[in-house]
Design a protein around this motif. Structure first.
Motif, PDB file in Angstrom:
ATOM      1  N   ALA A 223       0.831  -1.207   0.000  1.00  0.00           N
ATOM      2  CA  ALA A 223       0.000   0.000   0.000  1.00  0.00           C
ATOM      3  C   ALA A 223       0.865   1.257   0.000  1.00  0.00           C
ATOM      4  CB  ALA A 223      -0.933  -0.002   1.207  1.00  0.00           C
ATOM      5  N   LEU A 224       1.923   1.256   0.794  1.00  0.00           N
ATOM      6  CA  LEU A 224       2.786   2.433   0.871  1.00  0.00           C
ATOM      7  C   LEU A 224       3.601   2.623  -0.406  1.00  0.00           C
ATOM      8  CD1 LEU A 224       3.787   2.015   4.585  1.00  0.00           C
ATOM      9  CD2 LEU A 224       2.914   4.150   3.606  1.00  0.00           C
ATOM     10  N   ILE A 225       4.101   1.535  -0.984  1.00  0.00           N
ATOM     11  CA  ILE A 225       4.855   1.649  -2.226  1.00  0.00           C
ATOM     12  C   ILE A 225       3.932   2.072  -3.372  1.00  0.00           C
ATOM     13  CG2 ILE A 225       6.249   0.400  -3.915  1.00  0.00           C
ATOM     14  CD1 ILE A 225       7.269  -1.342  -1.601  1.00  0.00           C
ATOM     15  N   ASP A 226       2.719   1.525  -3.406  1.00  0.00           N
ATOM     16  CA  ASP A 226       1.753   1.946  -4.423  1.00  0.00           C
ATOM     17  C   ASP A 226       1.533   3.456  -4.367  1.00  0.00           C
ATOM     18  OD1 ASP A 226       1.393  -0.649  -5.315  1.00  0.00           O
ATOM     19  OD2 ASP A 226      -0.525  -0.946  -4.280  1.00  0.00           O
ATOM     20  N   HIS A 227       1.396   3.981  -3.155  1.00  0.00           N
ATOM     21  CA  HIS A 227       1.035   5.389  -2.989  1.00  0.00           C
ATOM     22  C   HIS A 227       2.211   6.324  -3.226  1.00  0.00           C
ATOM     23  CE1 HIS A 227      -1.532   8.650  -1.635  1.00  0.00           C
ATOM     24  NE2 HIS A 227      -0.591   9.053  -0.794  1.00  0.00           N
ATOM     25  N   TYR A 228       3.381   5.983  -2.691  1.00  0.00           N
ATOM     26  CA  TYR A 228       4.522   6.898  -2.727  1.00  0.00           C
ATOM     27  C   TYR A 228       5.599   6.521  -3.740  1.00  0.00           C
ATOM     28  CZ  TYR A 228       2.677   9.179   1.407  1.00  0.00           C
ATOM     29  OH  TYR A 228       1.877   9.870   2.274  1.00  0.00           O
ATOM     30  N   GLY A 229       5.490   5.336  -4.333  1.00  0.00           N
ATOM     31  CA  GLY A 229       6.503   4.940  -5.291  1.00  0.00           C
ATOM     32  C   GLY A 229       7.675   4.233  -4.625  1.00  0.00           C
ATOM     33  N   PRO A 230       8.704   3.903  -5.403  1.00  0.00           N
ATOM     34  CA  PRO A 230       9.768   3.029  -4.913  1.00  0.00           C
ATOM     35  C   PRO A 230      10.674   3.642  -3.851  1.00  0.00           C
ATOM     36  CG  PRO A 230      10.271   3.825  -7.123  1.00  0.00           C
ATOM     37  CD  PRO A 230       8.860   4.226  -6.833  1.00  0.00           C
ATOM     38  N   ASP A 231      10.680   4.971  -3.692  1.00  0.00           N
ATOM     39  CA  ASP A 231      11.621   5.596  -2.771  1.00  0.00           C
ATOM     40  C   ASP A 231      11.147   5.660  -1.327  1.00  0.00           C
ATOM     41  OD1 ASP A 231      13.459   6.025  -4.795  1.00  0.00           O
ATOM     42  OD2 ASP A 231      12.674   8.012  -5.284  1.00  0.00           O
ATOM     43  N   VAL A 232       9.915   5.242  -1.047  1.00  0.00           N
ATOM     44  CA  VAL A 232       9.413   5.327   0.318  1.00  0.00           C
ATOM     45  C   VAL A 232      10.196   4.378   1.222  1.00  0.00           C
ATOM     46  CG1 VAL A 232       7.584   3.584  -0.064  1.00  0.00           C
ATOM     47  CG2 VAL A 232       7.338   5.285   1.760  1.00  0.00           C
ATOM     48  N   GLN A 233      10.584   4.862   2.395  1.00  0.00           N
ATOM     49  CA  GLN A 233      11.340   4.063   3.354  1.00  0.00           C
ATOM     50  C   GLN A 233      10.372   3.230   4.206  1.00  0.00           C
ATOM     51  OE1 GLN A 233      15.096   5.968   5.039  1.00  0.00           O
ATOM     52  NE2 GLN A 233      13.817   7.779   4.690  1.00  0.00           N
ATOM     53  N   LEU A 234      10.608   1.933   4.239  1.00  0.00           N
ATOM     54  CA  LEU A 234       9.753   1.007   4.978  1.00  0.00           C
ATOM     55  C   LEU A 234      10.538   0.348   6.096  1.00  0.00           C
ATOM     56  CD1 LEU A 234       7.847  -0.809   2.080  1.00  0.00           C
ATOM     57  CD2 LEU A 234       7.228   1.307   3.272  1.00  0.00           C
ATOM     58  N   GLY A 235       9.985   0.373   7.304  1.00  0.00           N
ATOM     59  CA  GLY A 235      10.617  -0.238   8.458  1.00  0.00           C
ATOM     60  C   GLY A 235       9.848  -1.443   8.961  1.00  0.00           C
ATOM     61  N   ASN A 236      10.467  -2.161   9.884  1.00  0.00           N
ATOM     62  CA  ASN A 236       9.884  -3.360  10.497  1.00  0.00           C
ATOM     63  C   ASN A 236       9.553  -4.440   9.468  1.00  0.00           C
ATOM     64  OD1 ASN A 236      10.144  -1.995  12.892  1.00  0.00           O
ATOM     65  ND2 ASN A 236       8.095  -2.460  13.625  1.00  0.00           N
ATOM     66  N   VAL A 237      10.276  -4.438   8.355  1.00  0.00           N
ATOM     67  CA  VAL A 237      10.156  -5.516   7.370  1.00  0.00           C
ATOM     68  C   VAL A 237      10.936  -6.718   7.892  1.00  0.00           C
ATOM     69  CG1 VAL A 237      10.714  -6.225   5.002  1.00  0.00           C
ATOM     70  CG2 VAL A 237       9.963  -3.868   5.475  1.00  0.00           C
ATOM     71  N   ARG A 238      10.333  -7.885   7.862  1.00  0.00           N
ATOM     72  CA  ARG A 238      11.039  -9.080   8.333  1.00  0.00           C
ATOM     73  C   ARG A 238      12.158  -9.435   7.353  1.00  0.00           C
ATOM     74  NH1 ARG A 238       8.537 -11.638  12.537  1.00  0.00           N
ATOM     75  NH2 ARG A 238       9.748 -13.516  12.160  1.00  0.00           N
ATOM     76  N   LEU A 239      13.207 -10.021   7.875  1.00  0.00           N
ATOM     77  CA  LEU A 239      14.371 -10.334   7.045  1.00  0.00           C
ATOM     78  C   LEU A 239      13.998 -11.179   5.833  1.00  0.00           C
ATOM     79  CD1 LEU A 239      17.004 -11.137   9.816  1.00  0.00           C
ATOM     80  CD2 LEU A 239      16.924  -9.101   8.374  1.00  0.00           C
ATOM     81  N   GLU A 240      13.127 -12.156   6.037  1.00  0.00           N
ATOM     82  CA  GLU A 240      12.777 -13.058   4.941  1.00  0.00           C
ATOM     83  C   GLU A 240      11.868 -12.396   3.906  1.00  0.00           C
ATOM     84  OE1 GLU A 240      10.094 -14.276   8.481  1.00  0.00           O
ATOM     85  OE2 GLU A 240      12.113 -13.502   8.125  1.00  0.00           O
ATOM     86  N   GLU A 241      11.425 -11.161   4.160  1.00  0.00           N
ATOM     87  CA  GLU A 241      10.558 -10.455   3.222  1.00  0.00           C
ATOM     88  C   GLU A 241      11.279  -9.335   2.470  1.00  0.00           C
ATOM     89  OE1 GLU A 241       7.408  -9.255   5.791  1.00  0.00           O
ATOM     90  OE2 GLU A 241       6.544 -11.269   5.928  1.00  0.00           O
ATOM     91  N   ILE A 242      12.576  -9.163   2.724  1.00  0.00           N
ATOM     92  CA  ILE A 242      13.320  -8.082   2.084  1.00  0.00           C
ATOM     93  C   ILE A 242      13.230  -8.169   0.569  1.00  0.00           C
ATOM     94  CG2 ILE A 242      15.621  -7.141   1.670  1.00  0.00           C
ATOM     95  CD1 ILE A 242      16.330  -8.019   4.553  1.00  0.00           C
ATOM     96  N   LEU A 243      13.502  -9.336   0.021  1.00  0.00           N
ATOM     97  CA  LEU A 243      13.554  -9.457  -1.434  1.00  0.00           C
ATOM     98  C   LEU A 243      12.175  -9.310  -2.063  1.00  0.00           C
ATOM     99  CD1 LEU A 243      16.182 -12.311  -1.885  1.00  0.00           C
ATOM    100  CD2 LEU A 243      16.513  -9.837  -2.034  1.00  0.00           C
ATOM    101  N   ARG A 244      11.129  -9.750  -1.369  1.00  0.00           N
ATOM    102  CA  ARG A 244       9.780  -9.549  -1.900  1.00  0.00           C
ATOM    103  C   ARG A 244       9.463  -8.059  -1.980  1.00  0.00           C
ATOM    104  NH1 ARG A 244       5.130 -11.435   1.822  1.00  0.00           N
ATOM    105  NH2 ARG A 244       5.493  -9.376   2.701  1.00  0.00           N
ATOM    106  N   VAL A 245       9.827  -7.307  -0.959  1.00  0.00           N
ATOM    107  CA  VAL A 245       9.618  -5.860  -0.993  1.00  0.00           C
ATOM    108  C   VAL A 245      10.421  -5.240  -2.126  1.00  0.00           C
ATOM    109  CG1 VAL A 245      10.037  -3.710   0.268  1.00  0.00           C
ATOM    110  CG2 VAL A 245       9.011  -5.667   1.441  1.00  0.00           C
ATOM    111  N   GLU A 246      11.659  -5.705  -2.305  1.00  0.00           N
ATOM    112  CA  GLU A 246      12.524  -5.122  -3.334  1.00  0.00           C
ATOM    113  C   GLU A 246      11.988  -5.366  -4.736  1.00  0.00           C
ATOM    114  OE1 GLU A 246      15.792  -2.885  -4.680  1.00  0.00           O
ATOM    115  OE2 GLU A 246      14.854  -3.101  -2.710  1.00  0.00           O
ATOM    116  N   ILE A 247      11.492  -6.564  -5.017  1.00  0.00           N
ATOM    117  CA  ILE A 247      10.985  -6.794  -6.373  1.00  0.00           C
ATOM    118  C   ILE A 247       9.712  -5.984  -6.611  1.00  0.00           C
ATOM    119  CG2 ILE A 247      12.073  -9.062  -6.571  1.00  0.00           C
ATOM    120  CD1 ILE A 247       9.272 -10.318  -6.264  1.00  0.00           C
ATOM    121  N   TYR A 248       8.968  -5.709  -5.560  1.00  0.00           N
ATOM    122  CA  TYR A 248       7.788  -4.853  -5.730  1.00  0.00           C
ATOM    123  C   TYR A 248       8.216  -3.419  -6.030  1.00  0.00           C
ATOM    124  CZ  TYR A 248       2.895  -3.567  -5.374  1.00  0.00           C
ATOM    125  OH  TYR A 248       1.625  -3.136  -5.670  1.00  0.00           O
ATOM    126  N   ARG A 249       9.198  -2.913  -5.281  1.00  0.00           N
ATOM    127  CA  ARG A 249       9.695  -1.563  -5.534  1.00  0.00           C
ATOM    128  C   ARG A 249      10.148  -1.399  -6.989  1.00  0.00           C
ATOM    129  NH1 ARG A 249      10.947   1.481  -1.067  1.00  0.00           N
ATOM    130  NH2 ARG A 249      11.441   0.404   0.889  1.00  0.00           N
TER     131      ARG A 249
END
Length: 272
Positions: A223-249
């Motif tokens: 939701a945050l990446i959709d709204h603000y685009g790839p540069d939005v800083q996201l915290g409390n991402v679990r380690l095993e979800e880093i790459l999923r967030v990155e491919i979405y960005r």
């Protein structure tokens, strides 16, 4: 065989298909994994990360050598290692803030998160930033209470005033609270359903580069990446979800590929 970043086959391919470089805006947290697991994630994903939060208070009760090893795995890559806000609040409530700051510096942490999520602080931002700085520690401040529900118009106005005080005192970043659920707290009413109007007020006041939005699950992250685009800083991402967030960005996820603000750029003319 070692390869420089410029010669990596994957990087050449991503450039060819128009994928933007990583903004290094994912800021995960370690919830208490063993050192080998954290080291593995740093080897795999360290080049994508802005900061790493070391586990709430788990690092204090783990074997100390394991904690030091994990902090070293982060900082040797030039990534700030951050202590979460909960331990800060407890240290202050127990009259042990100087000892806590000493401990953070001693184990190698480079930044602390300050908060008033479940306690009330009677020190000024200037006091905290000064005392932390004497120990070589940077400061970020978390906006929002852990048990206060969603932000209202009046609360957002108060948060803006508080954030301005902390940034003026020398804090390097503001963190927007979302707990571990991203539900009925801060900007979120339900997973993935966030109040973009209140969020936009914070971005207008501080700029996207000085805000870290806690986004602990897929719905809040997307939701945050959709709204603000790839540069939005996201915290409390679990380690095993880093790459999923990155491919979405970077528009490499099927849902992101359909969005104009995330889809890779069109290949150069003449390229297949």
């Amino acid at each position: 065989m070692n390869r420089s970043a410029g010669s990596l086959s994957t990087e050449r391919y991503l450039t060819q298909i128009g994928v933007r470089p990583s903004p290094r805006a994912t800021c995960p947290f370690d919830p208490g994994y063993d050192p080998a697991t954290l080291e593995g994630h740093m080897e795999q994903s360290g080049h994508l990360l802005g900061t790493v939060k070391i586990s709430m208070a788990c690092w204090m009760v783990a074997a100390e050598e394991a904690t030091r090893r994990k902090v070293e795995a982060v900082t040797r890559l030039g990534i700030p290692a951050v202590a979460g806000g909960g331990p800060f609040e407890i240290a202050f409530a127990q009259g042990a803030l100087p000892a806590y700051l000493d401990l953070c510096a001693d184990v190698g942490l480079t930044r602390i998160e300050c908060a008033e999520g479940f306690t009330e602080l009677n020190l000024t931002p200037e006091d905290v930033v000064r005392d932390a700085g004497r120990r070589g520690l940077e400061v970020e401040y978390e906006l929002g209470e852990k048990h206060a529900g969603r932000f209202s118009d009046d609360e957002t106005e108060e948060l803006i005033a508080t954030g301005e005080r902390w940034l003026s005192a020398g804090a390097v970043r503001l963190v927007i609270e979302a707990r571990e659920s991203a539900e009925d707290v801060g900007l979120f009413s339900a997973p993935g359903e966030f109040d973009s109007r209140q969020a936009d007020r914070l971005v207008e006041a501080f700029g996207l580069e000085r805000l870290l939005f806690e986004a602990p699950d897929k719905a809040s992250q997307f939701a945050l990446i959709d709204h603000y685009g790839p540069d939005v800083q996201l915290g409390n991402v679990r380690l095993e979800e880093i790459l999923r967030v990155e491919i979405y960005r970077r528009g490499l996820h099927s849902d992101a590929f359909r969005r104009e603000n995330l889809r890779p750029r069109a290949p150069a003319s003449g390229e297949n």
